[in-house]
Design an enzyme around this catalytic site. Structure first.
Site, PDB file in Angstrom:
ATOM      1  N   LYS A 155       0.753  -1.156  -0.024  1.00 21.60           N
ATOM      2  CA  LYS A 155      -0.117  -0.082   0.082  1.00 21.60           C
ATOM      3  C   LYS A 155       0.971   1.289   0.028  1.00 21.60           C
ATOM      4  CE  LYS A 155      -2.461   3.058   2.884  1.00 21.60           C
ATOM      5  NZ  LYS A 155      -2.099   4.214   2.129  1.00 21.60           N
ATOM      6  N   GLU A 229      10.747   1.535   9.824  1.00 24.00           N
ATOM      7  CA  GLU A 229      11.489   2.776   9.769  1.00 24.00           C
ATOM      8  C   GLU A 229      10.745   3.948   9.728  1.00 24.00           C
ATOM      9  OE1 GLU A 229      13.124   5.665   8.000  1.00 24.00           O
ATOM     10  OE2 GLU A 229      13.161   4.741   6.205  1.00 24.00           O
ATOM     11  N   CYS A 263      13.848  11.024   5.791  1.00 25.77           N
ATOM     12  CA  CYS A 263      14.016  10.577   7.231  1.00 25.77           C
ATOM     13  C   CYS A 263      15.594  10.637   7.873  1.00 25.77           C
ATOM     14  CB  CYS A 263      13.567   9.044   7.227  1.00 25.77           C
ATOM     15  SG  CYS A 263      11.959   8.725   6.799  1.00 25.77           S
ATOM     16  N   GLU A 360      10.793  16.313  14.701  1.00 20.98           N
ATOM     17  CA  GLU A 360      11.587  16.245  13.449  1.00 20.98           C
ATOM     18  C   GLU A 360      11.015  17.493  12.564  1.00 20.98           C
ATOM     19  OE1 GLU A 360      11.982  12.738   9.976  1.00 20.98           O
ATOM     20  OE2 GLU A 360      10.478  12.622  11.117  1.00 20.98           O
TER      21      GLU A 360
END
Length: 464
Positions: A155, A229, A263, A360
């Site tokens: 997905k 992750e 990331c 972040e």
């Protein structure tokens, strides 16, 4: 959920895609499970590796089409998109060349007799993947799974449906049979339903902490293996003996690549006081000088952010950080132009009490912290909820090596930005997730490590 291509540079709708129906999903899962139970998954590995080898070639042949689709759907500049596809082709070729060796039975020295571990596929995997590297995120899961014999249903993010469909088509072009790699346009509720299905035996997710928590919880509830992750707030350490010219160039690239939507992007810049002024001045000028524009223009360094939602989220983050005491050295706002652009931004004076200290920033926003010595570097680096990657720039590699061992993160790179290569295990600790992808480590995440023992006949085994 909506699956649609909306060009983030023009802000114009390109195409809508319908969700797959329950019947279509069930038929796809039945095909994938049937393939797992066939000779394709359980037979000669060379059949599967031949497909991976062809896939490497197909990705290279279609590099331009893929890079353009990526640019249109999520705004990545063409040059960066081409590099992504080069890496993807390299990953497919790497497993085509090395998987057979990785999966050979491993002998074990045992008093009981002859013993060894075999590596077998476990079944259909479900991958839930993000938009920021729309082909690379897929190949990281698909290539090792194909080598092992685990079919993959994925997905993808709702804003890159064209990339998802194109990747599935290219896998078929390379010779992957029906059920080997399947693109699903489904809702989060349907993902949860699929994880509960006995035919799904493992789940891999790259994405946000929120999505990771939900998927991991559901997989755990169903007693299924998962890998995650998630986010990162990687440090970029500049020691007082660093080559500043090299460090500045790497810092700008590390923060602005993919519009900062990486990331493992360099996000927290820890600079020792002796070189702080020189580094900060050069870094700010480098950020200001980045060419912002059309991702289809070869000169563009900084493309738009992936979506209006991404731009809005980042804008609010920076505004809140500044309201709580952070100081803007450059940028600090959305660009005044068509497209979802945010100015290259550098923030400093971020106190530990400021929520930004632990956040972040998924966009072209850098945080700078001035530190006194090596111990302060370690303390600041480890004062984070994340632990994905990081970089250390130093003229003394022994000194940098010692610091790397003390930093709590999954990956550290010395005198280069955090990167990815097929042979390097990729993954993190803390709230950055668990498990590893790529390398020999990654291919063994979703396997049955089957122990086989032939007793000598003169031993009695007990289990307590």
């Amino acid at each position: 959920m909506a699956y649609r291509t909306l060009n983030p540079f023009t802000e114009q709708m390109v195409k809508d895609y319908p969700e797959h129906s329950d019947a279509e999903v069930e038929a796809a899962l039945a095909r994938a499970d049937g393939l797992f139970r066939s000779d394709w998954s359980r037979g000669d590995i060379q059949t599967r590796l031949a497909v991976l080898d062809r896939l490497a070639g197909v990705l290279t042949e279609e590099k331009e089409a893929l890079a353009r689709t990526i640019a249109v759907e999520m705004g990545k500049p063409l040059a960066q998109g081409r590099l992504e596809i080069d890496l993807c082709a390299g990953i497919a070729a790497y497993y085509a060349a090395h998987a057979a060796g990785f999966l050979k039975p491993q002998e074990i020295d045992s008093e009981l007799g002859e013993a060894w571990t075999e590596f077998h596929p476990i079944g259909v995997l479900l991958a839930v993947e993000p938009w920021n590297f729309p082909i690379y995120q897929l190949i990281r899961v698909v290539a090792p799974a194909m080598a092992v014999g685990n079919p993959v249903m994925f997905k993808h993010a709702g804003i890159v449906p064209g990339c998802a469909a194109l990747f599935e088509d290219l896998c078929r072009k390379a010779g992957a049979p029906d059920g080997c790699v399947t693109n699903l346009r489904i809702s989060a509720d349907k993902v949860a339903e699929l994880i509960a299905d006995d035919r799904i035996q493992g789940v891999a997710l790259t994405g946000s902490e929120g999505a990771g928590s939900k998927v991991a919880s559901r997989a755990s509830e169903m007693l299924k293996k998962s890998t995650l992750e998630l986010g990162g707030s990687d440090v970029f350490v500049v020691l007082d003996d660093a080559d500043l010219e090299k460090a500045v160039a790497a810092a700008v690239e590390g923060r602005l690549s993919n519009a900062g939507q990486v990331c493992t992007g360099s996000k927290r810049f820890l600079v020792q006081r002796a070189v702080a002024d020189a580094f900060i001045n050069a870094f700010v000028e480098g950020m200001k000088g980045a060419v912002m524009g059309d991702p289809m223009d070869e000169a563009t360094v900084l493309g738009p952010m992936s979506s209006e939602d991404a731009l809005t989220t980042l804008t609010k983050q920076v505004e809140d950080a500044v309201a709580r005491g952070a100081r803007v050295l450059t940028g600090g706002k959305a660009a005044d132009r068509t497209g979802f652009f945010y100015e290259p931004t550098v923030l400093t004076d971020i106190a530990r009490e400021n929520p930004a200290y632990y956040q972040e920033f998924f966009g072209p926003v850098a945080q700078i912290f001035v530190v006194e010595d090596d111990d302060a570097v370690v303390a600041q680096a480890n004062d984070s909820h994340f632990g994905l990657g990081g970089s250390i720039f130093s003229g003394d590699t022994d000194r940098a090596r010692k610091l790397a061992s003390r930093i709590e993160t999954g990956m550290v790179f010395i005198n280069t930005t955090t990167t990815s290569m097929p042979e390097l295990p990729f993954g993190g600790v803390k709230r950055s997730g668990y498990g590893r992808e790529l390398s020999e480590v990654g291919i063994k995440e979703f396997v049955n490590r089957k122990l086989v023992v032939i007793s000598r006949g003169d031993q009695t085994a007990t289990v307590g």
